[in-house]
Design a protein around this motif. Sequence first.
Motif, short mmCIF file in Angstrom:
data_model
loop_
_atom_site.label_atom_id
_atom_site.label_comp_id
_atom_site.label_asym_id
_atom_site.label_seq_id
_atom_site.Cartn_x
_atom_site.Cartn_y
_atom_site.Cartn_z
N ASN A 144 0.85 -1.19 0.00
CA ASN A 144 0.00 0.00 0.00
C ASN A 144 0.88 1.25 0.00
O ASN A 144 1.28 1.74 1.05
CB ASN A 144 -0.90 -0.04 1.24
CG ASN A 144 -1.89 1.11 1.23
OD1 ASN A 144 -2.03 1.83 0.24
ND2 ASN A 144 -2.58 1.28 2.34
N PRO A 164 0.72 4.58 -0.28
CA PRO A 164 0.61 5.77 0.58
C PRO A 164 0.93 5.48 2.04
O PRO A 164 1.57 6.29 2.72
CB PRO A 164 -0.85 6.21 0.41
CG PRO A 164 -1.56 5.10 -0.25
CD PRO A 164 -0.54 4.29 -0.99
N LEU A 185 -6.22 9.32 0.55
CA LEU A 185 -5.08 8.55 0.03
C LEU A 185 -5.48 7.15 -0.41
O LEU A 185 -4.88 6.57 -1.30
CB LEU A 185 -3.97 8.47 1.08
CG LEU A 185 -3.43 9.81 1.57
CD1 LEU A 185 -2.25 9.61 2.50
CD2 LEU A 185 -3.03 10.71 0.41
N GLU A 186 -6.49 6.59 0.24
CA GLU A 186 -6.91 5.24 -0.12
C GLU A 186 -7.92 5.25 -1.27
O GLU A 186 -8.35 4.20 -1.72
CB GLU A 186 -7.49 4.52 1.09
CG GLU A 186 -6.48 4.29 2.21
CD GLU A 186 -5.36 3.31 1.82
OE1 GLU A 186 -5.67 2.33 1.12
OE2 GLU A 186 -4.20 3.55 2.20
N ALA A 200 -7.29 7.35 -4.04
CA ALA A 200 -6.48 8.35 -4.72
C ALA A 200 -7.02 8.73 -6.10
O ALA A 200 -7.00 9.90 -6.47
CB ALA A 200 -5.04 7.85 -4.83
N ASP A 245 -1.57 11.18 -7.19
CA ASP A 245 -0.61 10.16 -7.61
C ASP A 245 0.16 9.69 -6.38
O ASP A 245 1.05 10.37 -5.89
CB ASP A 245 0.35 10.76 -8.65
CG ASP A 245 1.34 9.71 -9.15
OD1 ASP A 245 1.29 8.56 -8.65
OD2 ASP A 245 2.16 10.05 -10.01
N VAL A 246 -0.23 8.51 -5.88
CA VAL A 246 0.33 8.07 -4.60
C VAL A 246 1.84 7.82 -4.68
O VAL A 246 2.52 7.83 -3.67
CB VAL A 246 -0.37 6.80 -4.07
CG1 VAL A 246 -1.80 7.12 -3.68
CG2 VAL A 246 -0.31 5.67 -5.08
N LYS A 247 2.32 7.59 -5.89
CA LYS A 247 3.76 7.34 -6.01
C LYS A 247 4.57 8.58 -5.69
O LYS A 247 5.74 8.51 -5.33
CB LYS A 247 4.08 6.85 -7.42
CG LYS A 247 3.70 5.39 -7.62
CD LYS A 247 4.21 4.87 -8.96
CE LYS A 247 3.33 3.74 -9.46
NZ LYS A 247 2.41 4.18 -10.53
N LEU A 279 3.88 10.73 -3.31
CA LEU A 279 3.80 11.13 -1.90
C LEU A 279 5.17 11.04 -1.24
O LEU A 279 5.85 10.02 -1.36
CB LEU A 279 2.81 10.25 -1.14
CG LEU A 279 1.35 10.37 -1.55
CD1 LEU A 279 0.51 9.37 -0.78
CD2 LEU A 279 0.84 11.79 -1.33
#
Length: 932
Positions: free
Chosen positions: A143, A145, A516-517, A519, A525-527, A529
């Motif tokens: 996961n 984030p 965040l969950e 997104a 774009d969680v990458k 973060l």
Amino acid sequence: MSFNEKIRKYVLKEYVAEPDHNKEKFFVNFPYPYINGYLHIGHLFTALKADIIARFMRLRGKNVLLAQGFHATGQPIAAAAERIKEGEPKQIEMLKKMGVKEIEKFKDAKYWVEFFSKAAKEDLMAIGYSADWRRSFITTELNPPYDAFVKWQYNKLYERGFIYKGKHPVVYCPKCKHALGDHDRSEGEGIVPEEVSLIKFELEPKVYLMAMTFRPETTWGVTNLWINKEAVYKVYKVGDEKWILSKEGVESLKNQGIKGKEIAKIKGEELLEKEVKNLINGKKVKIYHGDFVDISKGTGIVMSVPAHAPYDYAALLDLKREGKGQEIELISLISLQGYGDFPAKEIVEKAGVKSSKEKEVLDALTKEIYKKEFHEGRLKSIFGKELEGLKVSEAKQKIIDILERKGIRVKYYILPEKVVCRCLTPAIVKVLEDQWFIKYSDKEWKNKVKEHIKEMKFYPENLRSVFLDAVDWLGDWAFTRDRGLGTRFPKDPSKLIESLSDSTIYMAYYTIAKYLENAEKYNIDVKKLNDKFFDYIFLGKGDIKNIALELGISEELLKEMKEEFEYWYDKGFEIRVSGKDLIKNHLTMMLFHHLAIFGKEKSPKGIAVNGYVMVEGEKMSKSKGNFYTIRDAIERFGIEEIRALAAYAGDVGLDDANYELSAAKSITQRMEWFAKVVNEYYKKGEKIREIRQEDAWALKELSRIVFKVGEYYENLMTKSAFQVAFFEIHNLIKRYLRRSVGRVNQSVMDELLKVATILISPILPHFAEYVWKEVMKEKGCVDDLEFPEYEIEDKSEIEEFEEYLEDLLKDIREIIKIVKVRPKKITIIIAEPWKYKMYELIKGAGTRNIKDLISLMKQQDFFKGREKEVIGLINKIIKLKEYEYLSKDSEILKLYEAKKYIEKEFNANLEITENHEKSNKALPFKPAIVVE
RNA sequence: GCAGGGGUCGCCAAGCCUGGUCAACGGCGCUGGCCUUAGGAGCCAGUCCCUUAGUGGGUUCGUGGGUUCAAAUCCCACCCCCUGCACCA
């Protein structure tokens, strides 16, 4: 359709939590469970504590955040997947037993996580866990984030100087090349490395024999060394020193990170009768052979302290028998009450031991003496002023320090018992060189935590001191691992952050997990973060424009997230509920990390703890057949039943809880009964304007119950709450029904039923909803109602009369039992007025002294003519119940009002009189009774 | 060993912190009665011992002491049980 199916249909609403500045927030959480299988009713017990208080607080008008993540960090899931891959039958069988299909897929740890986190969520939803499910998440790299969040936390801790690299001894498998946890062992569960001392004895300058001992204090009393003449010793060059010890000893030293070079071998024989210097006192002692010296343990070199070690004394006897060691004289080190200078000598002689070959007896004696000397023995003057008089237990660390300072001692670890790896290789102690630690020993940090604990709320209060102890006790924590699932430690990406350490502040993550969950929905774009993001959200640091630009998240959204965090995390969360097994690790660590990362203002406000969960009085275990997953339990007992049983299993606190599954049936019956009564009476009673005695009483009782239940819910005492909000209130309703003898006052009854429904709704939400909508035909949801509030009125005549009435009925029953007839007529004879006068006088006299009371009576008008009777009565009246408000007049009046009730109870006619031949038996507020 | 928790009337379990109203809440089980064609359910009563045309007495809350007018409740000692002690979530 069964009753259970009926209520199960009442699917509750979705509980989304949104900030609302008009409402007070209430943030409660329950530690995310580890998902290597289905959740069981042990999880449920604690989870429901959170759900119940969440529901209660909603009734109290609070804005509640309840969210639930799931934990996958650590080894079990990874190891289980590995075993499936290897085709291990046991593991496959376990999955099959869980009813899992597609075993193949479980070769992948990722699938385990997906599968069981989904199942856990389903189960909690099914049982009515009122979480905001948009905020649910899993841990580990799976996961991104959350992974970024944990990394951020560890960067902060590193920056703040709470992390360092060090050495750490572990039980280790040389074949598998990793540390062995309990689950990795086939033998030796719970065994941990034990620190002992190697003491140097100088053979020649820079050449030492390395003797191993558990008792460094005995170095002062060494009379000789023991070796095994058959054995071959090695010379291990460490720095510029040469250490002589067994081959095994050298191996251990290597594993324990003491680097050196094997340069020669020496036979034991060659060392015999040579002299070495004891470096602590400069004494020269000789080397002798001892049969008992076990070469495979320790270093094969043993210090001889015959005054205090039974083995050494017995071996000395052997030695002298051979005509050797005549120069040896015992050295007394420790004074021990009940013994002379040489406890070992005494105890060996007393036991009649003649030789060191009598192993069993000597082992026992050694244990006995060691224990006594350690705890009760005091050091003699031979140790010098600094140490003299100290207990051995107190002096041990100081002695170690002295020896180390002088360079005489080497720290050494052994396994106190044999440990064998799953792969059947015997384990060793290995000192890990590149282990990362969290510095919980930091004094300042500890103090901050302790200060905070003093201001927190604990459920129950007695936990506070437990936590203060835990903070003192907690030492530095090795937080990185080589194996398993998790987040990589940013400063050393080859290592993973272990499971307790990645779980310390994630409650804060819930506040923004909504974004965040999900997104994609928010276009995040969680990458991307990174630390800057979390710095801004959680600490308010950094330039929002730059961050927005860098992450591609709008400033508005960033602000929204930050505000959401600020709202829910204002002054920390309200309550975290957990099992007591987490006190000394997770919960305490949580406090440390909150104080370090967020500071006092956002540190936890409250902690609730519950005991271990038993089922039918036994520890829950698969082999005992009392293991229930949540889904099993729902199937078997029903949703509301299992919720009730969980709530009723125990209050919050350190005591263990117990599921009484046998009570499930009676809970169903009670619910059915209640639904029936509602159906029969709700809005169907008689419209009676006046408030009768029984009405007033019922309402007073109700207000008492409401108050109690409120208190209980507030303190997470679900057992007590359930008892009152279910059983007690039902009993009240039952009694009211009887008491009002067919004339139920509608407004009173409606109130009773409505309140009963609301009170039970936090524990039995589906049932309450069913009753509300289906049986009462009311609109809206029970959830949206308010928890009732009543003025608490003082005790009055109303309650007193009911107590009186109950006592009276009890007495009548008693008489009926004695007479053994079915009464047709009951006569209640009220005592004569002068007796009431006596009662009042005695009540107000302020004394219970018979003499004083007699003289008081002598002054009264009624005394004359019945002297004996009055004096005889004093004793009886003293023992009567004291009524503060009830008077004779209202007693009679209310008795007449209750006439029908009493008649119905006994199916007999009732007469109330003041004149009767038996009135001599009547006492004030305790009438005489005649049954015919 | 160290630390924490606990031993209550058949079972589970309240109460103990803030002594008296405690023979000790409540649930389960058991017994009797009502109801019912019967069973189940429901309702009522009972469930430490003794005694009773009278509403009373006795002995209980791990064991032994102590404090107090009064102790399951406070103090001391002892016995027994459970849990944790770190890489295990």
